[in-house]
Design a protein around this motif. Structure first.
Motif, PDB file in Angstrom:
ATOM      1  N   PRO A  73     -13.505 -36.126  30.002  1.00 34.97           N
ATOM      2  CA  PRO A  73     -13.733 -35.296  30.641  1.00 34.97           C
ATOM      3  C   PRO A  73     -12.894 -34.041  29.991  1.00 34.97           C
ATOM      4  N   VAL A  74     -12.926 -33.878  28.640  1.00 39.13           N
ATOM      5  CA  VAL A  74     -12.086 -32.517  28.764  1.00 39.13           C
ATOM      6  C   VAL A  74     -13.347 -32.001  27.536  1.00 39.13           C
ATOM      7  N   VAL A  75     -13.342 -30.350  27.041  1.00 41.53           N
ATOM      8  CA  VAL A  75     -13.855 -29.627  26.431  1.00 41.53           C
ATOM      9  C   VAL A  75     -13.516 -29.040  25.749  1.00 41.53           C
ATOM     10  N   PRO A  76     -12.842 -28.462  23.811  1.00 38.35           N
ATOM     11  CA  PRO A  76     -12.203 -27.661  23.205  1.00 38.35           C
ATOM     12  C   PRO A  76     -13.532 -26.352  23.353  1.00 38.35           C
ATOM     13  N   LEU A  77     -12.650 -24.932  23.872  1.00 40.88           N
ATOM     14  CA  LEU A  77     -13.778 -23.762  23.357  1.00 40.88           C
ATOM     15  C   LEU A  77     -13.179 -23.181  22.101  1.00 40.88           C
ATOM     16  N   THR A  78     -13.155 -23.271  21.365  1.00 43.04           N
ATOM     17  CA  THR A  78     -12.677 -22.877  20.221  1.00 43.04           C
ATOM     18  C   THR A  78     -13.333 -21.906  19.175  1.00 43.04           C
ATOM     19  N   ASN A  79     -11.844 -21.149  18.927  1.00 44.18           N
ATOM     20  CA  ASN A  79     -13.010 -19.840  17.963  1.00 44.18           C
ATOM     21  C   ASN A  79     -12.625 -19.992  16.161  1.00 44.18           C
ATOM     22  N   GLU A 130     -20.900 -12.446  19.321  1.00 43.92           N
ATOM     23  CA  GLU A 130     -22.080 -12.717  19.804  1.00 43.92           C
ATOM     24  C   GLU A 130     -21.783 -14.252  18.896  1.00 43.92           C
ATOM     25  N   ASP A 131     -21.606 -14.611  17.771  1.00 44.75           N
ATOM     26  CA  ASP A 131     -20.504 -15.636  17.131  1.00 44.75           C
ATOM     27  C   ASP A 131     -19.848 -16.475  17.950  1.00 44.75           C
ATOM     28  N   PHE A 132     -19.120 -15.774  18.598  1.00 46.14           N
ATOM     29  CA  PHE A 132     -17.868 -16.514  19.343  1.00 46.14           C
ATOM     30  C   PHE A 132     -19.198 -16.922  20.791  1.00 46.14           C
ATOM     31  N   GLU A 133     -19.300 -16.417  21.230  1.00 47.13           N
ATOM     32  CA  GLU A 133     -20.558 -17.224  22.070  1.00 47.13           C
ATOM     33  C   GLU A 133     -21.539 -18.339  21.965  1.00 47.13           C
ATOM     34  N   VAL A 134     -21.948 -17.920  20.726  1.00 51.25           N
ATOM     35  CA  VAL A 134     -22.520 -19.523  20.110  1.00 51.25           C
ATOM     36  C   VAL A 134     -22.011 -20.338  20.219  1.00 51.25           C
ATOM     37  N   GLY A 135     -20.666 -20.725  20.184  1.00 53.35           N
ATOM     38  CA  GLY A 135     -19.951 -21.346  20.181  1.00 53.35           C
ATOM     39  C   GLY A 135     -19.335 -22.129  21.530  1.00 53.35           C
ATOM     40  N   ALA A 136     -18.992 -20.719  22.126  1.00 48.71           N
ATOM     41  CA  ALA A 136     -18.894 -20.679  23.551  1.00 48.71           C
ATOM     42  C   ALA A 136     -19.387 -21.530  24.803  1.00 48.71           C
ATOM     43  N   GLU A 137     -21.121 -21.199  23.902  1.00 50.67           N
ATOM     44  CA  GLU A 137     -22.770 -21.559  24.744  1.00 50.67           C
ATOM     45  C   GLU A 137     -22.128 -22.720  24.848  1.00 50.67           C
ATOM     46  N   VAL A 166     -19.603 -28.626  29.849  1.00 47.70           N
ATOM     47  CA  VAL A 166     -18.878 -28.516  31.204  1.00 47.70           C
ATOM     48  C   VAL A 166     -20.038 -28.706  32.029  1.00 47.70           C
ATOM     49  N   GLN A 167     -20.767 -28.323  32.441  1.00 46.83           N
ATOM     50  CA  GLN A 167     -22.110 -28.073  33.467  1.00 46.83           C
ATOM     51  C   GLN A 167     -22.486 -29.489  33.339  1.00 46.83           C
ATOM     52  N   GLU A 168     -22.754 -29.921  31.819  1.00 46.28           N
ATOM     53  CA  GLU A 168     -23.783 -31.213  32.073  1.00 46.28           C
ATOM     54  C   GLU A 168     -22.286 -32.596  32.589  1.00 46.28           C
ATOM     55  N   ILE A 169     -21.243 -32.002  32.089  1.00 50.55           N
ATOM     56  CA  ILE A 169     -20.240 -33.098  32.925  1.00 50.55           C
ATOM     57  C   ILE A 169     -19.878 -32.919  34.511  1.00 50.55           C
ATOM     58  N   GLY A 170     -20.153 -31.746  34.742  1.00 49.20           N
ATOM     59  CA  GLY A 170     -20.003 -31.454  36.526  1.00 49.20           C
ATOM     60  C   GLY A 170     -21.202 -32.066  36.647  1.00 49.20           C
ATOM     61  N   TRP A 229     -25.066 -14.566  28.578  1.00 46.32           N
ATOM     62  CA  TRP A 229     -24.671 -13.722  28.291  1.00 46.32           C
ATOM     63  C   TRP A 229     -24.526 -12.252  28.599  1.00 46.32           C
ATOM     64  N   ARG A 230     -24.603 -11.419  28.905  1.00 41.83           N
ATOM     65  CA  ARG A 230     -23.749 -10.297  29.623  1.00 41.83           C
ATOM     66  C   ARG A 230     -24.366  -9.918  27.697  1.00 41.83           C
ATOM     67  N   SER A 231     -24.461  -8.311  27.421  1.00 45.02           N
ATOM     68  CA  SER A 231     -25.335  -7.744  26.436  1.00 45.02           C
ATOM     69  C   SER A 231     -23.736  -7.300  26.098  1.00 45.02           C
TER      70      SER A 231
END
Length: 472
Positions: free
Chosen positions: A212-218, A356-363, A369-373, A392-394
């Protein structure tokens, strides 16, 4: 029960990873805050000149410019046209409006942050009871607990096949006692450090099937899955600019004003009438001009031209702009005219694309996270969550007038309904719901207008032909 040999081995590997990340992050954080030390710049500055050290905070400016544009606004399930209210309730119940910003900033600074999902408190006011009452709240019905964690305290191991975590651990100190939490696919173990040994305190056999841990990677790469700091490529240029600015400070102190010199002066020339030695300022501005030796000479050296330092710093700023995509005005370089709205958008095109590229990975991370929750809350996997979409906001910075003008044109042309225009304007789901209720109330108050809008448009009248033409 004590830790197994495999659990001890995994915990030891993760502990080493956290230690390495913490040492690396300490340096990156200094650059972000503009507090890097002289030793990091390679300068041999005498102690009496250290007060002239000048640091530029371009790395922090770059990271903040990216993080400020990243705002998550909701989640949509495949069979819905609006943001899912239940998933958004989970989001807000965990204060993720604020916490997600911290996670994004952490990932941009250090390359990686982590999101941990767990069972919520069964006694929480957000946990509904099965029968609708206030008692017998079930653990499965509680709102999942979602927290964001720093790579200074947490590390994960990824499967080389699925790229998903197979183990994770968090290490922290509380009240002087070292603690650790070991996350595995079917069990979570809580430990304390006692006598240089990790001792198990509690164990939860949750049988979740996933960590139940999700990495958020740049900026993850095939050869570097743990990501990379957004600042990494401009640290060298930042050091070079800091050296130039420090030299400029020292030169300003020593050479910015004309320097005077005296040849042939005697010690008595620097004493007052009572024989006391004059201070430096008194000697400089006063009696030093009246010398006993007629052969003594007084002269001055012209001030140094320090414009070359400005050119050097501007050059480094241009290089940083080229590497990062930051507009020059972000780096303190003034432009002759204020940019227009279209100019701003063109100037920030690379910056917007990076966001926008960062948001692809963050998405992918937030959807996981929501799926596991939801799995923790409901006790089973929801297949619809595989098609969850994140909104996402523009990342652009249009003016309010621009956004309104675009919305009016799209609605007038029938391309977008009014509700979609509200969304494009950046209104929150709660705000959109309130606007819809106000619009419905306004229509209900004017039934004639409502009837007129429901009527089909009248076709244009056919032209009347001349009588002779009809007869012919």
């Amino acid at each position: 029960m004590p830790l197994s040999d495999d659990e001890k081995t995994v915990l030891a590997r993760l502990y080493l990873k956290v230690g390495r990340a913490e040492r690396r992050n300490r340096l990156l954080d200094a650059y972000y805050e503009g507090e890097q030390r002289v030793e990091q710049l390679g300068l041999a500055i005498p102690p009496e000149l250290r007060r002239f050290l000048t640091i530029v905070a371009w790395p922090g400016t770059y990271v903040d410019a990216l993080a400020e544009r990243i705002t998550l606004e909701g989640f949509e399930l495949p069979d819905e046209t609006e943001s899912d209210a239940d998933l958004w309730r989970i989001w807000q119940a965990n204060a993720l409006d604020r916490e997600s910003k911290l996670a994004h900033l952490e990932a941009l600074k250090f390359g990686q942050a982590f999101i941990v999902v767990g069972a919520g408190d069964a006694d929480s006011p957000d946990a509904p009871s099965p029968d609708g009452g206030d008692e017998d709240r079930s653990r499965e019905a509680a709102t999942p607990l979602i927290t964001v964690e720093s790579s200074n305290e947490m590390a994960v191991e990824l499967s080389p096949r699925t790229r998903q975590p197979v183990a994770a651990a968090k290490f922290y100190t509380e009240d002087g006692v070292a603690h650790a939490t070991l996350y595995q696919p079917n069990v979570t173990v809580w430990l304390e450090r006692r006598n240089a040994t990790w001792v198990e305190v509690d164990r939860d056999e949750h049988e979740l099937g996933v960590v139940p841990v999700v990495p958020l990677t740049n900026r993850a790469q095939l050869s570097r899955r743990h990501g990379r700091s957004a600042m990494a490529r401009i640290i060298g240029l930042t050091d070079a600019a800091a050296r130039a600015l420090t030299n400029a400070q020292i030169a300003t102190e020593a050479l910015a004003v004309p320097q005077r010199y005296v040849v042939g002066a005697q010690p008595d020339d620097f004493k007052d009438k009572d024989g006391n030695v004059l201070t430096a300022w008194e000697a400089y501005f006063g009696a030093v001009w009246a010398l006993k030796n007629p052969e003594a000479k007084i002269g001055s050296l012209s001030a140094a031209d320090l414009a070359n330092f400005s050119g050097i710093v501007n050059h480094y700023a241009a290089l940083v702009s080229g590497v990062t995509g930051l507009p020059m005005r972000y780096l303190g370089q003034a432009t002759t005219n204020p940019p227009s709205a279209e100019g701003i958008l063109a100037d920030e095109s690379r910056l917007i694309k990076q966001v926008e590229d960062f948001e692809v990975g963050a998405e992918a991370a937030w959807e996981r996270v929501q799926e596991i929750g939801v799995r923790i809350r409901d006790g089973e996997w929801d297949p619809r969550m595989k098609q969850l979409e994140t909104k996402w906001r523009s990342a652009a910075t249009p003016t309010r007038a621009q956004a309104a003008d675009a919305a009016v044109k799209l609605v007038s042309a029938g391309i977008l309904p009014v509700e979609a225009a509200w969304e494009d304007m950046g209104y929150s789901p709660a705000r959109r719901a309130k606007l819809k209720a106000l619009r419905d109330a306004e229509r209900a108050a004017d039934p004639v207008l409502e009837i007129a809008r429901s009527l089909p448009s009248q076709p244009a009248a056919a032209p009347v032909e001349p009588a002779d033409a009809v007869a012919g």
